[in-house]
Design an enzyme around this catalytic site. Structure first.
Site, PDB file in Angstrom:
ATOM      1  N   ALA A 256       0.865  -1.181   0.000  1.00 47.38           N
ATOM      2  CA  ALA A 256       0.000   0.000   0.000  1.00 47.38           C
ATOM      3  C   ALA A 256       0.901   1.230   0.000  1.00 47.38           C
ATOM      4  CB  ALA A 256      -0.917   0.000   1.218  1.00 47.38           C
ATOM      5  N   MET A 257       0.298   2.397  -0.199  1.00 49.43           N
ATOM      6  CA  MET A 257       1.036   3.660  -0.199  1.00 49.43           C
ATOM      7  C   MET A 257       0.240   4.711   0.555  1.00 49.43           C
ATOM      8  SD  MET A 257       3.709   5.370  -1.031  1.00 49.43           S
ATOM      9  CE  MET A 257       4.092   7.128  -0.899  1.00 49.43           C
ATOM     10  N   HIS A 289      -1.226   0.405   9.470  1.00 49.46           N
ATOM     11  CA  HIS A 289       0.110   0.877   9.077  1.00 49.46           C
ATOM     12  C   HIS A 289      -0.004   2.153   8.240  1.00 49.46           C
ATOM     13  CE1 HIS A 289       4.309  -0.069   7.371  1.00 49.46           C
ATOM     14  NE2 HIS A 289       3.852   0.888   6.563  1.00 49.46           N
ATOM     15  N   GLU A 290      -0.844   2.105   7.214  1.00 49.05           N
ATOM     16  CA  GLU A 290      -0.954   3.262   6.325  1.00 49.05           C
ATOM     17  C   GLU A 290      -1.574   4.460   7.035  1.00 49.05           C
ATOM     18  OE1 GLU A 290       0.698   3.160   3.624  1.00 49.05           O
ATOM     19  OE2 GLU A 290       1.069   1.013   3.874  1.00 49.05           O
ATOM     20  N   HIS A 293       0.895   6.428   8.969  1.00 53.84           N
ATOM     21  CA  HIS A 293       1.689   7.313   8.116  1.00 53.84           C
ATOM     22  C   HIS A 293       1.075   8.706   7.992  1.00 53.84           C
ATOM     23  CE1 HIS A 293       5.017   5.030   6.568  1.00 53.84           C
ATOM     24  NE2 HIS A 293       4.279   4.075   6.037  1.00 53.84           N
TER      25      HIS A 293
END
Length: 832
Positions: A256-257, A289-290, A293
């Site tokens: 993912a980003m 997690h993303e 960010h």
């Protein structure tokens, strides 16, 4: 193309203050290119020369403050600018190329329905493929984006988008963000929307996946909202963007980003087939997690790429920890221990290892290589150790200080350590020096001494360079059931750096098992004393905590890789204990290592049939044990690995013909392609069977399955065609390249593939140079001849590294794969 150096970035950051990008993208042209017009407003602090970066198919016009610039001065990816001190406006009109490799603006046409989708992945220097930019993370700016798309499409971006008519979409301006975080996704998306805490939330996928997304919408929104709420309990700074969209996009290179407001995920996370609860847990962790960010990486961004750990290690740690705290998936650290952590251990023992926070990342090409098991798994492990040593309260206080000091800006390791130091009396600077600036894996070994009066005293032997705060588990063995271990005590102790002597601990009666790093709260190899090792091999499945079992399995895995434990002993331990295991992540992790490493590589070809027989017997036991339907996840894992280890086609051919495993599960597309892949390797199907299956499943996943199966056929012509597709024609997308490479090399086909081992080195160097870093990485990893285990292969690879000048991305993968090959050779020769 020129890569940006740290020195160049520092010079440009001192010169420029970038205010705003106004970007217009036109996606209504042909299938090869799109229009990109950009206006950049910025201030120069002095008279100086600099450059803006872009990688266009064509640069039509460029003007600086109304004065035309000569497009012919564009050299590689740099357009020179001669600046005077003061305000400036740079205008550029370009045509850009679409990508098929997941870099820049990726274009994908869905074979299931013919619909086309576009999305950006602008990480590192790929923004230059979409619009011109002063492309470095510490030149943040506001982004004002307009996109023209076909009428039936929806356009998503970092901010809320509005359709203004005639296919034109206007995105809300962003706050100040880095260039690599800008995101666009365009196409006839299937979208599901809701609102949470006053913010719009959305889920998006291509139309052909709509039923599968809809089936999981409640779970996805629930996890997203739970994690969002938990972060607002941890962090004082509120979520910094105006919306939260999650788009599941095709042929995505990473998991993912973290684009602000528009996180992109590989659409494998929209499940077409049955999955285990551990796989759902992994998806939940990636969501967490993303989202982490949004604070670590987006709100506060690294100043230069040497501090990538400030993004990835924190998101990795927070993803696992917050998923465990906020969702139904409370056992995330077991999967981390048995799956992610070995990724870090392996990377940290190769020649390419680097500190979690390296001091010298000289350019962007070097930085790209550090997105690995060290920056993710080792870094997260180091943070987990930090929290154990520091205490969570002081850790969170330091984090919140960091956010307050650097919000919408950039920060360094020194900034972060200073923020932590303000929250505690402990010497975090010394901790950071020993944990974040060093390489390699320490080893801890329990040592027991017996005094004259019979007292047992425990010390912990330490080889390495870091201090550790650990727990040591003391376990007694049940006298009536030798597989049952009962916890007696859990000692917490500090192991100093090498050269100092840890204090001894009186144990009383000697325990049957001493388990160092019980709870997996530090990053280290562990070894066992002789008595503990005998207990462990007899009673590993009797450890009551799955995290403790993960620690034990990792120790056995490390011992095999280091040549201290015969590979067959690992198989024997798996055969004895996995039939009693209840944790899906552990069963999956152990079987994956046993199948893909021990049976396929560590054991010589003459011993592979016996290893596969052991694995199929083990999986058959698990299938029988789960016939009552009580453990569907375990059963699914056992069925998958039975297929992968099948040395004879009869059983899996029957399953394929009948469309089901007796007693379930029924074969979904994933299982059907898995069986076909194994039958192709065994030479039990031909292309007509593969084509018939593709007719039934013409999806993108079906296309990948067919490519994998065709490349796996033990037929010279099939191998030739697959080889040409990989290394000659250059028309495979990143996913089809991966599938073809996965099918091509098979341990059962070494004689057939021998000629291609010799051809690989020149072909890999050439395709990497032609097709760029994403394909170079795949060529060096997925397409590497891993099963050609010989000194000759090793010598050929070393010659390639020395003489053939592979690109940085390919060189890194070859260095890693060749080091793994050398390790396999040592294990086979019994000289670890």
């Amino acid at each position: 193309m020129s890569v940006l150096t740290r020195t160049e970035a520092q010079t440009r950051a001192e010169l420029l203050d970038v205010h705003r990008y106004t970007i217009e993208l036109d996606l209504t042209g042909g299938s090869d290119t799109f229009g990109s017009r950009t206006v950049v407003r910025f201030t120069a602090r002095a008279d100086a020369d600099t450059f803006v970066e872009l990688k266009p198919a064509e640069l039509h016009t460029a003007t600086l403050d109304g004065t035309p610039l000569d497009p012919a001065t564009l050299t590689e990816n740099r357009l020179p600018l001669h600046l005077t001190a003061g305000e400036h406006e740079l205008r550029l009109d370009t045509t850009m190329s679409y990508s098929r490799t997941g870099e820049g603006m990726h274009r994908f046409t869905d074979p299931a329905d013919g619909e086309t989708y576009l999305y950006t992945q602008l990480f590192m220097d790929d923004v230059q493929r979409v619009f011109p930019a002063f492309d470095q993370p510490d030149l943040k700016a506001v982004f004002d984006l307009t996109v023209k798309a076909p009428e039936a499409w929806t356009v998503l971006a970092n901010g809320i988008t509005e359709h203004t008519g005639d296919g034109v979409w206007k995105a809300a301006e962003t706050p100040r963000i880095s260039t690599y975080l800008v995101a666009v996704a365009a196409g006839p998306w299937h979208s599901v929307r809701t609102e949470h805490r006053g913010l719009p939330f959305g889920l998006h996928c291509r139309k052909s996946l709509a039923p599968h997304l809809d089936a999981d919408t409640d779970e996805l929104f629930e996890i997203t909202q739970q994690v969002f709420d938990r972060y607002h309990e941890k962090f004082e700074e509120p979520y910094p963007f105006d919306s939260y969209d999650q788009a599941f996009v095709p042929e995505f290179n990473a998991g993912a980003m973290e684009n602000p407001g528009l996180v992109t995920f590989r659409d494998d996370f929209v499940y077409r087939s049955a999955v285990t609860d551990t796989e759902r847990q992994t998806r939940a962790m990636v969501i967490a997690h993303e989202m982490a960010h949004m604070w670590f990486g987006d709100l506060v961004t690294l100043k230069w790429w040497d501090d990538i750990w400030l993004n990835e290690s924190f998101a990795e740690y927070m993803g696992y920890q917050t998923t465990a705290e906020a969702t139904r998936f409370t056992d995330t650290w077991t999967e981390f221990g048995v799956t992610r952590k070995p990724w870090g251990y392996d990377a940290d023992q190769r020649p390419s290892t680097h500190p979690v926070a390296p001091e010298n990342v000289d350019d962007t090409a070097s930085a790209l290589l550090n997105f690995d098991g060290i920056s993710y798994a080792k870094g997260a492990s180091a943070l987990r150790q930090l929290v154990f040593w520091l205490g969570e309260k002081d850790f969170l206080t330091g984090i919140n200080t960091h956010f307050a000091r650097h919000r919408y800006g950039n920060a360094t390791l020194a900034d972060f350590i200073d923020s932590l130091a303000a929250a505690t009396e402990r010497d975090v600077h010394a901790w950071a020096e020993s944990w974040l600036r060093t390489t390699g894996v320490d080893t801890l070994t329990p040592q027991i001494t017996v005094t004259e009066d019979g007292t047992h005293t425990l010390t912990v032997g330490h080889t390495g360079s870091r201090p550790h705060r650990i727990a040591v588990g003391l376990y007694d063995q049940d006298l009536t059931d030798g597989r049952r271990l009962t916890p007696r005590e859990r000692l917490e102790l500090d192991v100093p750096q090498t050269g100092e002597h840890p204090a001894g601990h009186t144990l009383g009666k000697r325990p049957a098992l001493l388990l160092p790093n019980d709870g997996d709260l530090t990053y280290t190899k562990i070894r066992f004393d002789a008595d503990s090792f005998r207990t462990l091999t007899a009673a590993l499945s009797g450890l009551p905590d799955p995290v403790s079992r993960a620690v034990a399995w990792n120790a056995l895995r490390d011992a095999v890789r280091d040549g201290e434990l015969p590979p067959t002993a690992y198989l024997d331990t798996a055969r004895a204990h996995l039939p009693h295991e209840t944790d899906i992540a552990l069963v999956e992790g152990v079987l994956a290592f046993a199948t893909s490493h021990i049976a396929a590589r560590y054991l010589p070809p003459t011993e592979r049939p016996a290893a596969l027989a052991t694995l199929t017997d083990l999986c058959r036991d698990l299938i029988r044990r789960t016939e009552d339907g009580s453990h569907p996840g375990l059963r699914l894992v056992a069925v998958r690995h039975y297929i992968d280890a099948a040395a004879h086609p009869d059983t899996i051919t029957a399953w394929f013909s009948e469309g089901t495993v007796p007693g379930g599960p029924e074969l979904d597309p994933e299982l059907r392609w898995r069986i076909l892949g194994r039958l192709a390797v065994l030479g039990s199907v031909d292309d007509s069977v593969i084509e018939a299956e593709l007719v039934q499943d013409p999806s993108a996943t079906g296309q990948e399955g067919a490519a994998r199966c065709r490349a796996a056929l033990p037929d010279p012509e099939a191998k030739r065609q697959a080889w040409d597709a990989l290394f000659t024609t250059d028309d495979l997308s990143n996913y089809l390249f991966t599938a073809t490479a996965q099918g091509f090399w098979q341990p059962e086909q070494t004689d057939l593939l021998a000629e291609y081992v010799h051809r690989y080195w020149e072909a890999a160097v050439a395709v990497a140079a032609r097709r760029g870093p994403a394909i170079a990485t795949l060529a060096g990893r997925q397409a590497f001849p891993a099963y050609a285990v010989s000194e000759h292969t090793l010598a050929q690879g070393e010659t390639c590294l020395r003489d053939a000048n592979p690109t940085p991305a390919l060189r890194r993968k070859l260095v890693d794969e060749l080091d793994d090959l050398a390790r396999v050779l040592k294990v086979r020769e019994g000289r670890g």
